[in-house]
Design a protein around this motif. Structure first.
Motif, PDB file in Angstrom:
ATOM      1  N   LEU A  84      27.956  -9.203  14.405  1.00 36.47           N
ATOM      2  CA  LEU A  84      29.093  -9.377  15.310  1.00 36.47           C
ATOM      3  C   LEU A  84      29.968  -8.128  15.256  1.00 36.47           C
ATOM      4  N   LEU A  85      30.197  -7.536  16.409  1.00 35.24           N
ATOM      5  CA  LEU A  85      31.133  -6.417  16.539  1.00 35.24           C
ATOM      6  C   LEU A  85      32.285  -6.947  17.384  1.00 35.24           C
ATOM      7  N   THR A  86      33.423  -7.205  16.737  1.00 35.03           N
ATOM      8  CA  THR A  86      34.518  -7.941  17.369  1.00 35.03           C
ATOM      9  C   THR A  86      35.765  -7.081  17.497  1.00 35.03           C
ATOM     10  N   TRP A  87      36.202  -6.897  18.746  1.00 33.34           N
ATOM     11  CA  TRP A  87      37.429  -6.152  19.003  1.00 33.34           C
ATOM     12  C   TRP A  87      38.593  -7.149  19.000  1.00 33.34           C
ATOM     13  N   VAL A  88      39.358  -7.189  17.922  1.00 30.96           N
ATOM     14  CA  VAL A  88      40.528  -8.070  17.883  1.00 30.96           C
ATOM     15  C   VAL A  88      41.725  -7.377  18.520  1.00 30.96           C
ATOM     16  N   GLU A  89      41.682  -6.046  18.518  1.00 30.84           N
ATOM     17  CA  GLU A  89      42.654  -5.197  19.214  1.00 30.84           C
ATOM     18  C   GLU A  89      41.876  -3.981  19.712  1.00 30.84           C
ATOM     19  N   PRO A  90      42.408  -3.242  20.671  1.00 26.76           N
ATOM     20  CA  PRO A  90      41.685  -2.045  21.120  1.00 26.76           C
ATOM     21  C   PRO A  90      41.392  -1.052  19.989  1.00 26.76           C
ATOM     22  N   SER A  91      42.254  -0.998  18.995  1.00 24.04           N
ATOM     23  CA  SER A  91      42.066  -0.023  17.915  1.00 24.04           C
ATOM     24  C   SER A  91      41.524  -0.645  16.627  1.00 24.04           C
ATOM     25  N   LYS A  92      41.151  -1.915  16.688  1.00 21.29           N
ATOM     26  CA  LYS A  92      40.693  -2.598  15.472  1.00 21.29           C
ATOM     27  C   LYS A  92      39.468  -3.457  15.770  1.00 21.29           C
ATOM     28  N   MET A  93      38.391  -3.178  15.047  1.00 23.98           N
ATOM     29  CA  MET A  93      37.149  -3.915  15.246  1.00 23.98           C
ATOM     30  C   MET A  93      36.646  -4.476  13.919  1.00 23.98           C
ATOM     31  N   LEU A  94      36.163  -5.708  13.953  1.00 20.44           N
ATOM     32  CA  LEU A  94      35.625  -6.364  12.767  1.00 20.44           C
ATOM     33  C   LEU A  94      34.101  -6.375  12.843  1.00 20.44           C
ATOM     34  N   VAL A  95      33.469  -6.137  11.708  1.00 19.51           N
ATOM     35  CA  VAL A  95      32.007  -6.144  11.632  1.00 19.51           C
ATOM     36  C   VAL A  95      31.581  -7.286  10.714  1.00 19.51           C
ATOM     37  N   SER A  96      30.726  -8.154  11.226  1.00 18.44           N
ATOM     38  CA  SER A  96      30.201  -9.278  10.435  1.00 18.44           C
ATOM     39  C   SER A  96      28.685  -9.284  10.546  1.00 18.44           C
ATOM     40  N   ILE A  97      28.010  -9.434   9.409  1.00 13.78           N
ATOM     41  CA  ILE A  97      26.545  -9.383   9.367  1.00 13.78           C
ATOM     42  C   ILE A  97      26.024 -10.561   8.555  1.00 13.78           C
ATOM     43  N   SER A  98      24.951 -11.181   9.053  1.00 15.25           N
ATOM     44  CA  SER A  98      24.334 -12.271   8.301  1.00 15.25           C
ATOM     45  C   SER A  98      22.849 -12.371   8.635  1.00 15.25           C
ATOM     46  N   SER A  99      22.033 -12.474   7.593  1.00 17.17           N
ATOM     47  CA  SER A  99      20.591 -12.703   7.775  1.00 17.17           C
ATOM     48  C   SER A  99      20.245 -14.166   7.534  1.00 17.17           C
ATOM     49  N   ASP A 100      21.272 -14.985   7.322  1.00 19.28           N
ATOM     50  CA  ASP A 100      21.067 -16.397   7.005  1.00 19.28           C
ATOM     51  C   ASP A 100      22.051 -17.253   7.797  1.00 19.28           C
ATOM     52  N   GLY A 101      21.818 -17.350   9.091  1.00 21.91           N
ATOM     53  CA  GLY A 101      22.709 -18.148   9.929  1.00 21.91           C
ATOM     54  C   GLY A 101      23.853 -17.334  10.495  1.00 21.91           C
ATOM     55  N   PHE A 102      24.803 -18.036  11.100  1.00 21.59           N
ATOM     56  CA  PHE A 102      25.927 -17.373  11.760  1.00 21.59           C
ATOM     57  C   PHE A 102      26.881 -16.793  10.709  1.00 21.59           C
ATOM     58  N   PRO A 103      27.361 -15.558  10.923  1.00 20.92           N
ATOM     59  CA  PRO A 103      28.288 -14.944   9.954  1.00 20.92           C
ATOM     60  C   PRO A 103      29.562 -15.773   9.789  1.00 20.92           C
ATOM     61  N   LEU A 104      29.994 -15.925   8.555  1.00 22.77           N
ATOM     62  CA  LEU A 104      31.181 -16.717   8.261  1.00 22.77           C
ATOM     63  C   LEU A 104      32.349 -15.873   7.771  1.00 22.77           C
ATOM     64  N   SER A 105      32.120 -14.582   7.571  1.00 27.18           N
ATOM     65  CA  SER A 105      33.183 -13.718   7.065  1.00 27.18           C
ATOM     66  C   SER A 105      33.040 -12.315   7.649  1.00 27.18           C
ATOM     67  N   THR A 106      34.042 -11.489   7.379  1.00 24.28           N
ATOM     68  CA  THR A 106      34.053 -10.112   7.872  1.00 24.28           C
ATOM     69  C   THR A 106      33.570  -9.160   6.789  1.00 24.28           C
ATOM     70  N   ASP A 107      32.629  -8.288   7.128  1.00 20.10           N
ATOM     71  CA  ASP A 107      32.082  -7.332   6.174  1.00 20.10           C
ATOM     72  C   ASP A 107      32.822  -5.997   6.186  1.00 20.10           C
ATOM     73  N   ALA A 108      33.438  -5.657   7.300  1.00 22.73           N
ATOM     74  CA  ALA A 108      34.154  -4.376   7.381  1.00 22.73           C
ATOM     75  C   ALA A 108      35.178  -4.429   8.512  1.00 22.73           C
ATOM     76  N   VAL A 109      36.217  -3.625   8.364  1.00 20.70           N
ATOM     77  CA  VAL A 109      37.248  -3.477   9.398  1.00 20.70           C
ATOM     78  C   VAL A 109      37.266  -2.015   9.814  1.00 20.70           C
ATOM     79  N   ILE A 110      37.068  -1.758  11.099  1.00 19.57           N
ATOM     80  CA  ILE A 110      37.052  -0.400  11.641  1.00 19.57           C
ATOM     81  C   ILE A 110      38.355  -0.195  12.410  1.00 19.57           C
ATOM     82  N   GLU A 111      39.179   0.728  11.941  1.00 25.70           N
ATOM     83  CA  GLU A 111      40.480   0.951  12.564  1.00 25.70           C
ATOM     84  C   GLU A 111      40.575   2.377  13.093  1.00 25.70           C
ATOM     85  N   SER A 112      40.135   2.514  14.319  1.00 22.41           N
ATOM     86  CA  SER A 112      40.202   3.795  15.031  1.00 22.41           C
ATOM     87  C   SER A 112      39.916   3.514  16.494  1.00 22.41           C
TER      88      SER A 112
END
Length: 305
Positions: free
Chosen positions: A243-271
């Motif tokens: 999941l690559l999720t834009w919560v704001e134009p300058s902030k994106m959350l990255v969630s990864i899961s190989s076992d079902g739907f992701p339940l948490s955020t793995d990284a926050v990209i702020e740029s």
């Protein structure tokens, strides 16, 4: 007297030998009888060890439908409510446009019409689907399917495009820029359809992002480093969800899961440069997945007409 004792002892020995021989023959017959009369039927339920795990009925049903996709399609369509109650984890393989799912036709990957993404305050709805293809020796190989989700408030933000056709929308870069800059949450759900190592996946993303940033700032470099480290040491198997999720134009959350739907955020990209470059890679003038952009344009046209 001695002769009588010897004769008597010999008689006793003979009797003992005869008894042992008879006992041996009886034992053999008894064993043969037990073997030949054993029933091949299963033991009564009370004798079945409790430690043997029972396969859940939903798993068996899912395996059956996987082997017979044509049955899966009609059965899901006709008994949607029963499936929702009894088989919450079953993903239909061939039900295009069902009540809960849309199937991306190029990969047959199912996408829920509505999802709740880690880090988002509201549910997001599906606008369109597509796939990413890489060319190897003139042969196109599909790497992943993708679905684009947005907050339901998007309709208000795109009111000025109401009445436009999909053929017009797909060519209008200002519309997609408006979606990116609008203060609403949006997410790209990626489903891998083959095994890919994390380094290769990141290199593909970096090839999309870096050419779109003319002069990366220190903040951009840090965001790219965080992004790279999130994927670098991972083995991304077939079926992995990203999941690559834009919560704001300058902030994106990255969630990864190989076992079902992701339940948490793995990284926050702020740029904003990095997050906008990635968005432009999918919805700009040269999208890496033309099928996704075209499908999203169709979805917007339906939403606004």
């Amino acid at each position: 007297m001695r002769k009588k004792k010897t004769s008597k002892s010999s008689s006793i020995c003979v009797v003992q030998l005869n008894l042992l021989s008879a006992l041996s023959r009886w034992s053999e017959k008894k064993m043969v009888s037990m073997i030949t009369s054993s029933s091949p039927t299963a033991p009564p339920p009370s004798y079945i060890p409790k430690c043997i795990p029972k396969t859940p009925s939903n798993v068996l049903h899912s395996q059956f439908l996987h082997k017979f996709p044509s049955i899966s399609s009609s059965h899901h369509h006709l008994t949607y409510l029963a499936h929702k109650r009894l088989l919450p984890l079953l993903t239909p393989k061939a039900s295009v446009g069902s009540a809960e799912y849309i199937v991306e036709p190029g990969t047959s990957v199912s996408f829920s019409r509505e999802i709740r993404v880690p880090g988002c305050s509201e549910s997001l709805v599906l606008l369109g689907t597509g796939f990413r293809e890489k060319i190897f020796a003139i042969i196109g190989v599909k790497v992943y399917a993708a679905g684009f989700y947005v907050a339901t408030s998007i309709e208000e933000k795109l009111d000025s495009w109401r009445g436009k056709q999909a053929s017009e929308i797909v060519k209008d870069s200002t519309l997609f820029t408006s979606i990116f800059t609008a203060p609403l949450q949006k997410s790209l759900k990626i489903v891998l359809v083959r095994d890919v190592d994390g380094k290769t996946f990141w290199n593909a993303l970096n090839d999309v992002i870096l050419p779109r940033i003319k002069e990366p700032s220190s903040a951009d470099e840090f965001a790219l480093s965080t992004f790279r480290d999130t994927f670098q040491k991972r083995d991304l198997k077939n079926g992995t969800l990203i999941l690559l999720t834009w919560v704001e134009p300058s902030k994106m959350l990255v969630s990864i899961s190989s076992d079902g739907f992701p339940l948490s955020t793995d990284a926050v990209i702020e740029s904003e440069n990095v997050t906008m470059a990635l968005f432009d890679g999918y919805f700009g003038d040269s999208p890496v997945s033309p099928t996704l952009k075209s499908s999203v344009a169709d979805g917007i046209a339906v939403l606004l007409n």
